[in-house]
Every structure is written in C-alpha cells, then in structure tokens.
Design an enzyme around this catalytic site. Sequence first.
Site, mmCIF file in Angstrom:
data_model
loop_
_atom_site.group_PDB
_atom_site.id
_atom_site.type_symbol
_atom_site.label_atom_id
_atom_site.label_comp_id
_atom_site.label_asym_id
_atom_site.label_seq_id
_atom_site.Cartn_x
_atom_site.Cartn_y
_atom_site.Cartn_z
ATOM 1 N N ASP A 43 -0.919 27.100 -27.976
ATOM 2 C CA ASP A 43 -1.914 26.919 -26.900
ATOM 3 C C ASP A 43 -2.852 25.742 -27.180
ATOM 4 O O ASP A 43 -3.790 25.496 -26.440
ATOM 5 C CB ASP A 43 -2.736 28.211 -26.711
ATOM 6 N N ARG A 100 -24.636 7.202 -31.006
ATOM 7 C CA ARG A 100 -25.325 6.374 -30.010
ATOM 8 C C ARG A 100 -26.129 7.209 -29.016
ATOM 9 O O ARG A 100 -26.997 6.706 -28.340
ATOM 10 C CB ARG A 100 -24.321 5.466 -29.292
ATOM 11 N N GLN A 101 -25.828 8.495 -28.949
ATOM 12 C CA GLN A 101 -26.645 9.372 -28.091
ATOM 13 C C GLN A 101 -27.743 9.961 -28.968
ATOM 14 O O GLN A 101 -27.706 11.126 -29.341
ATOM 15 C CB GLN A 101 -25.767 10.453 -27.475
ATOM 16 N N HIS A 134 -24.892 4.333 -36.742
ATOM 17 C CA HIS A 134 -25.416 3.449 -35.704
ATOM 18 C C HIS A 134 -26.941 3.446 -35.644
ATOM 19 O O HIS A 134 -27.555 2.390 -35.491
ATOM 20 C CB HIS A 134 -24.847 3.852 -34.342
ATOM 21 N N LYS A 190 -31.390 -8.659 -27.137
ATOM 22 C CA LYS A 190 -30.433 -8.064 -26.180
ATOM 23 C C LYS A 190 -31.157 -7.056 -25.297
ATOM 24 O O LYS A 190 -31.946 -6.267 -25.784
ATOM 25 C CB LYS A 190 -29.305 -7.363 -26.933
HETATM 26 C C1 R5P Z 1 -25.920 -1.800 -30.130
HETATM 27 O O1 R5P Z 1 -26.970 -1.295 -30.211
HETATM 28 C C2 R5P Z 1 -24.865 -1.865 -31.169
HETATM 29 O O2 R5P Z 1 -25.326 -2.333 -32.365
HETATM 30 C C3 R5P Z 1 -23.707 -2.684 -30.675
HETATM 31 O O3 R5P Z 1 -24.172 -4.000 -30.413
HETATM 32 C C4 R5P Z 1 -23.152 -2.118 -29.426
HETATM 33 O O4 R5P Z 1 -22.962 -0.747 -29.552
HETATM 34 C C5 R5P Z 1 -21.870 -2.795 -29.057
HETATM 35 O O5 R5P Z 1 -21.446 -2.269 -27.845
HETATM 36 P P1 R5P Z 1 -20.666 -3.166 -26.807
HETATM 37 O O6 R5P Z 1 -19.493 -3.750 -27.516
HETATM 38 O O7 R5P Z 1 -20.260 -2.175 -25.717
HETATM 39 O O8 R5P Z 1 -21.626 -4.176 -26.274
#
Ligand code: R5P
Length: 296
Positions: A43, A100-101, A134, A190
Amino acid sequence: MVQEISGEMNMAKPILFYTSSAKHIAERMRIKKGRFVMKRFTDGEIYVRVLENVRRKKVWVLASTFSPAENILELFFLLDALKRGGARVNLIMPYFGYARQDRVVENGECLSSEVVCSLLRGFRLNKVLVIEMHSPRLKKFLKYENIVPFELFYPAACRADVVAAPDKGAVEVAKKISRACSVSFAGMEKIRPVKEKARVTMKADNVKGKRIMIIDDMISTGGTIIEAGKMLKKRGVKEVSVVATHGLFTGSAVKKLEKSPIKRIYVTNSIPQKATSRKIKVIDISGFVEGLIKKS
Ligand code: R5P
C-alpha cells in the site's frame, strides 16, 4: 562503570545508517554501514527495521529532507527504530528541506521548518550537523551545527577575480571565501517582488572586465543567479560563474540557466544531481561528509 562504557564508545568505529535521500552519498563513503531494512508495503507505507544490536552504540544517520515528503518520514522511522534499539544517534543532513519556510509572512501560514525541527527534537539526538542550513532562524527551533563545505569551493572560487554575494544571506560565506582566496568581494541586493521571482541590483562595485564567482547556498528556480548574471553582464564583467552548495534546479531552471549569461555552475551532490547541462559541474560531497563523521 559508566565511564568505561563511554570510553569504549568513543574508540568504537562509527556505524552509518541512511535513508534513500542520501544513499548516493553513503555508498561512496568508507564507513561501516549498519544493517537495516527499509522497504515499502504494497500500500506504499514505509517499513523500517534495524537488524543489529545498537544498544549504547554511537551511530550516525545520514538523511536529507528535500521533496518528496516521504524522505522526512523515512528519517523519522529510522530514528525511531534506532532509538528504540537504545542507540545514541548523531544525525548529519546534507540538505535540510523546509528550511526556507522559516517565518510566518502572512496570517494563517504554517511554520513548516519549525514543525520539522520540533519532530526532530523529540528524538533527543546526540548531535545534529547540517550542511549549509538555509536560514539561521532555525537555531531557535533546533540545536544543530551549521557546516559550510568551504574546502570544496576553493578550487573553483579562487580562480575568479571577484567573489560576489547575490543577497544579504550569502555575504558572510562569500566574504570568507574572498578572504581565503585573496580576491576582492562584491555585494548585491536582492528583492523578491513576488515569491520565487528575484530582482538583483548592485551599488558602486567596479566589476568591469573581471571574472566573477557568485556564491550562494542554493539554486532553486535559478532566478537569483540569472538576474545577478544579467545585471553583472550589463556592468561589463568578463564572465560570471556560480558556486552553490545545493542544486535543486526546480521546474525549467536548467533550460533557463542554459540560455543565461552564467558560464559555469558548481554544485555539490548534497541532493542527487540529475540535471544535465554542460554548464553544471557536480562536486562530490561524500569525502567531506566522511571526514566530518570521522573527526566527530
Ligand atoms: C535566497 O535567499 C537563497 O540564498 C537563494 O538565493 C535562493 O533560494 C535561490 O533561489 P532561486 O534559484 O529560486 O532564485
């Protein structure tokens, strides 16, 4: 008596268990593997059984939590089997998925990284090592050691004229690499106007005619480095390459990177690398991970 036992444990050779997320790394490591079964029932449910006596032994588990979420379940079930067997468990995570979350941005959101961390906390692990987590915010949720595999980056990064960070999060690591390579550093800014879209800008750095190496923790959609690459090209750089620990290459990232001004992309195999592009060079992380275990 207790001291005698712990003395024996320190001298004992490490035993390694792993989930399917890290099989590609474990198989290349010269460390004794523990005997265990991990399989699926008809399953689809996961079954785990440890086949050797791990009572009071120090064992290592190698596992990542990238998608699919089955990887997380495999890890939890393996940890449970080892703890029930009385092992002292060290965990090493080549890639910590869900990091990342790391904060609630909009009302009603799940704090997914905290959920994963709190479940891990429940196993009372001896030690947790994470290869380039991260976000440092996870320090609030879990006790772990963040390991950046600098030595794997130097051969590529030290050939550049300038080492650059595409955002604030990458500054510390990029600066350290630039110092070790004795090359100059350039910082970028960024913003993400919407989730998974990046806009990258740069202040007054003089990069004209230079070979730039961008340092980042991961490449996901590729948006960050593609935007950074385009912006740097407009500023007259000679070439732009990238070193990143984790290569996720989600969706059409590889196609987009192929068409981008980025010359070379170096990533480790913290996540199994299937992406095929002549631009992508994979750095094997297994020797580095083996070294971490042996010196712990
Ligand atoms: C951002 O905070 C990380 O350090 C990376 O720059 C990011 O996660 C990269 O994601 P993507 O390739 O989708 O821009």
